[in-house]
Write a protein that holds these residues in place. Structure first.
Motif, short mmCIF file in Angstrom:
data_model
loop_
_atom_site.label_atom_id
_atom_site.label_comp_id
_atom_site.label_asym_id
_atom_site.label_seq_id
_atom_site.Cartn_x
_atom_site.Cartn_y
_atom_site.Cartn_z
N MET A 15 27.11 1.41 29.41
CA MET A 15 27.72 2.20 28.36
C MET A 15 28.90 1.42 27.77
O MET A 15 29.76 0.94 28.51
CB MET A 15 28.22 3.53 28.93
CG MET A 15 28.64 4.51 27.88
SD MET A 15 28.89 6.13 28.59
CE MET A 15 30.64 6.12 28.69
N ALA A 16 28.93 1.26 26.48
CA ALA A 16 29.95 0.45 25.83
C ALA A 16 31.06 1.31 25.22
O ALA A 16 31.94 0.77 24.57
CB ALA A 16 29.32 -0.42 24.75
N ASP A 17 31.05 2.63 25.42
CA ASP A 17 32.08 3.50 24.87
C ASP A 17 33.35 3.42 25.72
O ASP A 17 33.30 3.23 26.92
CB ASP A 17 31.62 4.96 24.83
CG ASP A 17 30.48 5.17 23.85
OD1 ASP A 17 30.32 4.33 22.96
OD2 ASP A 17 29.77 6.19 24.00
N ILE A 18 34.48 3.58 25.05
CA ILE A 18 35.77 3.57 25.75
C ILE A 18 36.06 4.98 26.25
O ILE A 18 36.01 5.94 25.48
CB ILE A 18 36.89 3.09 24.82
CG1 ILE A 18 36.64 1.66 24.36
CG2 ILE A 18 38.25 3.22 25.50
CD1 ILE A 18 37.63 1.17 23.33
N ASN A 19 36.39 5.09 27.51
CA ASN A 19 36.73 6.37 28.10
C ASN A 19 38.24 6.56 27.99
O ASN A 19 39.02 5.86 28.63
CB ASN A 19 36.28 6.42 29.56
CG ASN A 19 36.43 7.79 30.15
OD1 ASN A 19 36.83 8.72 29.47
ND2 ASN A 19 36.09 7.92 31.42
#
Length: 141
Positions: A15-19
């Motif tokens: 997953m390349a989304d920033i948390n």
């Protein structure tokens, strides 16, 4: 020309989304810390003001009218009993004076609020704008 979008057997990539949840948690904790510590940073400036000797300006003593209301609702104008109709006439006369006198309203603690409100309304309706309430200071124990 297939890109494999409908291929269910393929493993998805990382997953390349920033948390941002941990960052928001840290920011909220910092906000609380700053809110709690902000009053500690504000302090009054300690000053020693210079001493000066000067004569005070002569002030004209403004006339005062004491309106007293006893526990039964009876009204007194400078310790003289007065009826409601005579009170309005006196208020009109006082409003014409220059400078206007200050009304000092002294009401017994058992006086109905309705009577106090009527006296205040009569003073305002007749053009008097300076009204003060007189109370006894708290007793020292």
């Amino acid at each position: 020309m297939s890109f494999g979008a409908f291929n269910h057997h393929r493993n998805p990539g990382p997953m390349a989304d920033i948390n941002v949840t941990p960052m928001v948690d840290v920011m909220l904790v910092l906000l609380v810390i700053f809110i709690l510590s902000a009053p500690m940073f504000t302090s009054a400036v300690q000053l020693e003001l210079p001493k000066a000797q000067a004569q005070s300006a002569p002030a004209q003593p403004a006339a005062t009218v004491t309106l007293s209301i006893d526990g039964k609702g009876k009204i007194f104008w400078n310790n003289d009993p007065v009826e409601q109709s005579a009170l309005e006439a006196r208020l009109i006369d006082a409003a014409k004076l220059e400078p206007q006198p200050e009304l000092q309203l002294r009401a017994d603690k058992d006086t109905r609020y309705e009577v106090v409100a009527q006296v205040m309304a009569a003073a305002q309706a007749n053009g008097l704008s300076k009204l003060g309430f007189v109370t006894d200071p708290k007793e020292k124990k």
